[in-house]
Structure formats: structure tokens, C-alpha cells
Write an enzyme that holds these catalytic residues in place. Structure first.
Site: not given
Length: 348
Positions: A21, A251
Site C-alpha cells: 500500500r 500476497d
């Protein structure tokens, strides 16, 4: 009398599929990866996505700025493929060592993928250039047509997109990311040396029953979605076999609690704090700990043509409880296996 704890010493691992992010979230989550892993392939699905060398350089610096002193961590950046991407920009980034790989998201397949590729033909000049320069293609392997059931999207992708693409560009290096089905496990195992795969801890540990029976567990909701037990079993057998073209890719995908626990929750498991111990647990359950280090620390570098890490870490086999949550500026983050007792953890 308690049994003595066991220690697993392995070469420092890498994470070949990671979401960090940006902004405050980035600052919160980076240390959970940088304290354990030597390198990580960082996904480019920001808003806006990372499509230029300049954007990747800036993002890499923001990541490095969030790495605590004493951690030795190298983010490996990726380029987000779009229908309008300039092949020259991609090649420049690869030649300058900014881009390690390029990421193919079918449009709207997952979080922040609305800019993704509408068809393989639309990016064929880019893919041909990648084949020519030896740049790996990382693929989120799901079709996104509304009429195709969500549990079938990976299997359909293999026959309708992946196999035709690999037949057309036979020298292209492809990583089939976060595989979730027996179809994909068989496909990668039967493929040649230019095809590899990553697998997440959640797809090895759980199947769709764990997510849906007895109540919906939003923190197990990720894409590709958890599948039936037969698919989970095929993935476990693939890693336990010692197959050398499958490797660690968490992931790890953080979302604030209110975005997961909502009427329309986001996909993604924040597993960075617990992933390595989770993988160790699976390998132990499969009587395959002899293949654990290769999966975590050797197979990935081998496929990418990179050196293995020269430092080591230790995991200890003693029960520990996972934190219920991690503080964010204005919310909390719920880690994978929150509140549960885990068997293996990284030795501090």
C-alpha cells in the site's frame, strides 16, 4: 513435561508477491516484512497504479524510508501493465534495474485493478518486448467475465488466456501468481522451465469451508477466492513434493478493519506477520520440512536469476498467540490468524 522446542534454521527467505500500500498503511506494514525477508516483489496496484519508471523510483524510496534501522531489505519493483503502456518505458525501467518484472491484472480482477488489461492482444507489443529482453510476466490468473462463476475463473483463465499466450510467446518467463486450484497446480507442474507459480499461506491452510461454514470470516476473504478441499490438497501436495518452480508469495494485502468487516468487504489477507510460520506448519504437516528452505529461499531467486540471500533466520516451534489487531492511525489491522495459537514463529 513439555517437549523441547525445535529450531528451523533457513537461508533468509524472500516474498515474491507482496502488497505494501502507501501512506500511513505502508509505514505500518513494511517492518513486518523487512524484519524477516531479504527481498520482496512489490505489487504496483496503487491508486494511481505504478506505470512509469519515475513512479516506481518514488514508490521504492517511500518503502525504503519505512524500513526500520537494522533491517536489510530490498524492495523489487513491478510495472502495472495497461492497454496504453509504452514498451520503451518498460524496457528502460528493466534495463535501469528499477523494474524487476511486470504485472498483468485482467481489468477489475482484484483491488485497484480497474486500469488493468482488457485483452492480451491490447498489450501484445509490450509482451513481445518482455520476451525479447527476458523480463518476467507476473499474472493474476483469473478471467473476469460476469457470466463466469468466481470459483471457476482460474481454471478458465488457463485455457482461454494463459495457454494461448504461452503458445504464442514461447520464450516469455511467466509467474502464475497465488495459484488456488488443482488445475493450476497441474498446469505449472507439467509446464516448462519458463513457467513458475507462487502460493499463499491461506490457500495452503484453508479451503472455502473455513471461510463460509458457521459464519462468514471476512479476514479469510481474498482473491482468488479459497476453493474446495480437493484444490487445497493439490496445492499442499505440490509444495510437499519439492517441486522447484513453486515458491513463497504471501500476497499479504492489508486493509483497515472497517473495510474488511463491512456489507461489501475488501479482498485480501494481511499475513506478513504470520506467513512464514504458517508455511512451516504446512510443510511439517505434510512431512516435507526438508523442502521448506527451497520453497522459501531458493526456488524464487533461481527462477528470477538472482543470487540467494547470504544471511539466515531461525524459526522456533513453540506455541505463541497471534495479536488480535495492529494499530493504525484511525483504525486497526487484523492479521491473518488473529487471536489464534500458532505452532511456528520467527525467532526474535
Amino acid at each position: 513435561m513439555t517437549a523441547p522446542s525445535q529450531v528451523l534454521k533457513i537461508r533468509r527467505p524472500d516474498d515474491w508477491h507482496l502488497h505494501l500500500r502507501d501512506g500511513d498503511m505502508l509505514k505500518t506494514v513494511v517492518p513486518y516484512t523487512s524484519e524477516i525477508y531479504g527481498r520482496a516483489i512489490v505489487m504496483p496496484n496503487l491508486a494511481p497504479p505504478v506505470t512509469t519508471v519515475e513512479a516506481a523510483v518514488a514508490y521504492r524510496q517511500r518503502i525504503l524510508d519505512a524500513v526500520p534501522a537494522g533491517h536489510n531489505f530490498t524492495p523489487l519493483m513491478t510495472c502495472y501493465l495497461t492497454d496504453s503502456l509504452d514498451p520503451n518505458e518498460l524496457e528502460r525501467g528493466f534495463n535501469e534495474g528499477v523494474f524487476t518484472a511486470a504485472k498483468l491484472y485482467p481489468a477489475n480482477a482484484t483491488t485497484n485493478s480497474s486500469h488493468g488489461v482488457t485483452s492480451i492482444d491490447a498489450i501484445m507489443p509490450v509482451l513481445e518486448r518482455m520476451e525479447k529482453i527476458g523480463m518476467p510476466l507476473l499474472v493474476h490468473g483469473e478471467v473476469t467475465h460476469a457470466d463466469i462463476d468466481i470459483f471457476d475463473r482460474e481454471a478458465r483463465f488457463i485455457e482461454s488466456v494463459m495457454e494461448p499466450l504461452r503458445q504464442r510467446l514461447t520464450a516469455l518467463k511467466v509467474v502464475f501468481e497465488h495459484i488456488t486450484t488443482k488445475d493450476a497446480a497441474d498446469y505449472v507442474r507439467d509446464g516448462n522451465e519458463r513457467l513458475a507459480a507462487t502460493i499463499t499461506p491461506q490457500h495452503l491452510m484453508f479451503n472455502r469451508n473455513h471461510m463460509l461454514v458457521g459464519g462468514v470470516r471476512p479476514h479469510l476473504y481474498c482473491l482468488p477466492i479459497l476453493k474446495r478441499n480437493i484444490h487445497q490438497q493439490a496445492l499442499r501436495e505440490l509444495v510437499a513434493s519439492g517441486f522447484n518452480r513453486v515458491f513463497l508469495g504471501t500476497d499479504s494485502a492489508p486493509h483497515a478493519r472497517h473495510r474488511k468487516e463491512s456489507s461489501c468487504g475488501c479482498a485480501g489477507c494481511f499475513n506478513a506477520p504470520t506467513a512464514l510460520g504458517s508455511y512451516a506448519t504446512v510443510f511439517e504437516e505434510m512431512n516435507a520440512l526438508q523442502h521448506f528452505e527451497a520453497f522459501c529461499s531458493v526456488n524464487g531467486p533461481q527462477f528470477y536469476g538472482l543470487p540467494v540471500n547470504d544471511t539466515f533466520i531461525e524459526l522456533v516451534r513453540e506455541e505463541q498467540q497471534v495479536a488480535e489487531s495492529i494499530a493504525l492511525t484511525d483504525d486497526t489491522l487484523v492479521p491473518f490468524l488473529a487471536g489464534e495459537t500458532v505452532r511456528w514463529s520467527v525467532k526474535q
